[in-house]
Design an enzyme around this catalytic site. Structure first.
Site, PDB file in Angstrom:
ATOM      1  N   ASN A 235     -39.247 105.746  89.839  1.00 49.71           N
ATOM      2  CA  ASN A 235     -38.285 104.848  89.175  1.00 49.71           C
ATOM      3  C   ASN A 235     -37.022 104.671  89.996  1.00 49.71           C
ATOM      4  OD1 ASN A 235     -39.589 103.982  86.823  1.00 49.71           O
ATOM      5  ND2 ASN A 235     -39.086 105.851  85.714  1.00 49.71           N
TER       6      ASN A 235
ATOM      7  N   ASP B 169     -43.139 100.894  85.417  1.00 47.38           N
ATOM      8  CA  ASP B 169     -43.996 100.380  84.337  1.00 47.38           C
ATOM      9  C   ASP B 169     -45.364  99.981  84.871  1.00 47.38           C
ATOM     10  OD1 ASP B 169     -41.996 100.775  82.504  1.00 47.38           O
ATOM     11  OD2 ASP B 169     -41.406  98.665  82.345  1.00 47.38           O
TER      12      ASP B 169
ATOM     13  N   ASP C  64     -44.353  68.017  36.764  1.00 48.84           N
ATOM     14  CA  ASP C  64     -44.469  66.624  36.329  1.00 48.84           C
ATOM     15  C   ASP C  64     -44.042  65.698  37.467  1.00 48.84           C
ATOM     16  OD1 ASP C  64     -44.859  64.453  34.606  1.00 48.84           O
ATOM     17  OD2 ASP C  64     -42.735  64.428  34.063  1.00 48.84           O
TER      18      ASP C  64
ATOM     19  N   GLU D   6     -43.974 109.470  80.893  1.00 47.29           N
ATOM     20  CA  GLU D   6     -45.051 109.520  81.894  1.00 47.29           C
ATOM     21  C   GLU D   6     -46.142 110.503  81.505  1.00 47.29           C
ATOM     22  OE1 GLU D   6     -41.809 112.351  83.547  1.00 47.29           O
ATOM     23  OE2 GLU D   6     -41.968 110.621  82.197  1.00 47.29           O
TER      24      GLU D   6
ATOM     25  N   MET E  12     -43.322  62.092  37.126  1.00 46.75           N
ATOM     26  CA  MET E  12     -42.337  61.081  36.759  1.00 46.75           C
ATOM     27  C   MET E  12     -41.143  61.731  36.053  1.00 46.75           C
ATOM     28  SD  MET E  12     -43.812  58.546  38.063  1.00 46.75           S
ATOM     29  CE  MET E  12     -42.780  57.199  37.460  1.00 46.75           C
TER      30      MET E  12
ATOM     31  N   ASP F  73     -49.557 114.440  83.449  1.00 46.72           N
ATOM     32  CA  ASP F  73     -48.174 114.027  83.679  1.00 46.72           C
ATOM     33  C   ASP F  73     -48.072 113.523  85.113  1.00 46.72           C
ATOM     34  OD1 ASP F  73     -45.226 114.497  82.396  1.00 46.72           O
ATOM     35  OD2 ASP F  73     -45.177 114.746  84.581  1.00 46.72           O
ATOM     36  N   ILE F  74     -47.414 112.375  85.322  1.00 45.85           N
ATOM     37  CA  ILE F  74     -47.278 111.806  86.666  1.00 45.85           C
ATOM     38  C   ILE F  74     -46.310 112.654  87.476  1.00 45.85           C
ATOM     39  CG2 ILE F  74     -46.583 109.779  88.002  1.00 45.85           C
ATOM     40  CD1 ILE F  74     -47.321 108.053  85.611  1.00 45.85           C
TER      41      ILE F  74
ATOM     42  N   ASP G 289     -41.025  69.662  33.395  1.00 49.03           N
ATOM     43  CA  ASP G 289     -41.200  68.340  32.775  1.00 49.03           C
ATOM     44  C   ASP G 289     -39.885  67.980  32.098  1.00 49.03           C
ATOM     45  OD1 ASP G 289     -42.015  66.109  31.019  1.00 49.03           O
ATOM     46  OD2 ASP G 289     -44.054  66.723  31.559  1.00 49.03           O
TER      47      ASP G 289
END
Length: 454
Positions: free
Chosen positions: A335, A344, A53, A370, A55, A327-328, A9
């Site tokens: 890859n 992926d 405030d 993997e 004003m 495991d793959i 103010d």
């Protein structure tokens, strides 16, 4: 509960008066005498509430509010406009500028304390959610997204007076809001399913106790976060105070002014949606912190935490526990031959087949690369071996569709199974035995399951 409040103010007597009123309620008060100083103080002190405030020379309160709300550092701070202007148009202008509320000079102690207390409750929720969100952003578990808080509100109007209910519903609908009234629906239905933004409750209702209804909303998990806007009788302040104490977010005095009603509904809608967005971000962050982003399986952190807990439960309950490690086979060759994008896609498809061939109670994880691990609660070694064999066959049975290569790839896995030996067994030892069994499967020709006898 005390708050840190910035009072703005240009007249010192006004500042000191508000300071005295607030400090009498044990709040901490910071003072500013101009718009630019208010912005500076807000950035430096991070107040929980700003009493601003309207004003002031140079930069008025409306402009200050707009700048505060446009700055990400201060946008979250609730602003209450303090004005000697009594016209509804002036008050609505403040709400449209982003202010949460307004007070008319001379400031009434009842209204001042009720507004501050209401905003403090709102702050308690949002500040905690922002802290959790910030923690998630620091760890990279969450991503920022724009706030979608604007747009038509979903309002449920609870008023047993047919005339006033119809009038208010019409006003809101003409402004584009979706409105359901208690008189139209006959009951409150499923407010959570309908994702209500604002509950507009008339304290003038006679056929039910509106305060008891407010208490119900605030103790119900489905409606706890929804903003409640009370329609109050100016002569029944005690009832309004009780409503705010129970948890109502705001109030509007009868007879209801059209522009003020619309502005307050918009404000409360923004508030509800802001809290909703923060909660969703935090929930998403918690999910991201334990989920592997590529496969959707649980990550290593979650796996370790859960396995430790399952081992403790198994020992305390004298129940079996096993783990399956997969495991793959020749994943590097996949890859190198088809590219990492194809790799992926293979990981994602394998995760899907794994999920479809285990029980709901089992916990599938991807510790990394993997390699996959499944926690098998209440499962002895022979059943764990059978489960691993089922998974292995499902993976080898059909080729994997690789969209990036528009071809099909034959994939197999090797698996090792280990079971908890007793209370002396550790998590590291259990995983080591499963890993040793997996190595044995690899050495034995791959695409097979092995276990190591205790």
């Amino acid at each position: 509960m005390s708050a840190r409040i910035l009072v703005v103010d240009d007249i010192e007597a006004n500042r000191r008066l508000l300071q005295a009123k607030l400090e009498a309620q044990y709040h901490s008060v910071v003072l500013a005498s101009s718009g630019p100083q208010a912005i500076e103080m807000a950035q430096a002190h991070d107040p929980e509430i700003i009493l601003l405030d309207v004003m002031m020379p140079g930069m008025d309160g409306y402009e200050v509010c707009r700048r505060l709300k446009a700055d990400p550092v201060t946008a979250h701070i609730p602003v209450v406009m303090v004005t000697a202007l009594s016209d509804t148009e002036d008050r609505v202008r403040g709400l449209d500028a982003g202010a949460e509320d307004f007070l008319t000079k001379p400031v009434d102690d009842f209204l001042l304390n009720s507004r501050v207390n209401t905003l403090m409750r709102y702050n308690a929720v949002t500040s905690e959610l922002r802290k959790r969100e910030a923690s998630g952003l620091k760890t990279g578990a969450m991503e920022t997204a724009p706030d979608q808080v604007e747009g038509p509100a979903r309002v449920f109007l609870i008023d047993d007076n047919p005339r006033t209910s119809a009038r208010i519903a019409t006003l809101l609908r003409e402004d584009g809001h979706k409105v359901m009234t208690l008189l139209e629906s006959g009951d409150m239905g499923n407010l959570a399913k309908e994702r209500t933004d604002v509950l507009l409750v008339s304290l003038l209702s006679k056929s039910f106790d509106p305060l008891k209804l407010c208490a119900h909303f605030k103790t119900n998990d489905a409606t706890r976060a929804v903003s409640i806007l009370l329609i109050c009788d100016p002569l029944e302040r005690a009832k309004a105070v009780k409503g705010l104490e129970i948890g109502a977010s705001d109030m509007i005095m009868a007879p209801v002014d059209t522009q003020e009603l619309l502005a307050r509904v918009r404000t409360q809608t923004r508030r509800t949606r802001y809290v909703e967005i923060l909660r969703e971000r935090v929930d998403r962050g918690l999910e991201l912190s334990v989920i592997d982003q590529l496969t959707g399986l649980y990550n290593r952190r979650y796996m370790s935490n859960q396995l430790q807990q399952y081992m403790h439960r198994a020992v305390m309950g004298s129940k079996p526990l096993s783990v399956m490690m997969l495991d793959i086979d020749h994943f590097k060759r996949i890859n190198d031959t088809h590219g990492h994008q194809a790799g992926d896609e293979v990981l994602q498809e394998l995760a899907d087949r794994l999920r479809h061939n285990i029980r709901p109670m089992d916990v599938p994880c991807r510790p990394g690369g993997e390699e996959f691990l499944v926690i098998l609660p209440e499962t002895p070694g022979e059943l764990a071996f059978a489960a691993a064999e089922r998974v292995r066959k499902s993976i080898a049975a059909d080729t994997f569709n690789v969209l990036s290569e528009t071809r099909q790839i034959a994939v197999t896995v090797s698996a090792g199974v280990a079971s908890l030996l007793g209370p002396q067994d550790t998590m590291a030892e259990l995983i080591a035995r499963a890993d040793a069994a997996l190595y044995q499967a690899k050495s034995g020709g791959r695409n097979r399951v092995e276990t190591i006898a205790a």
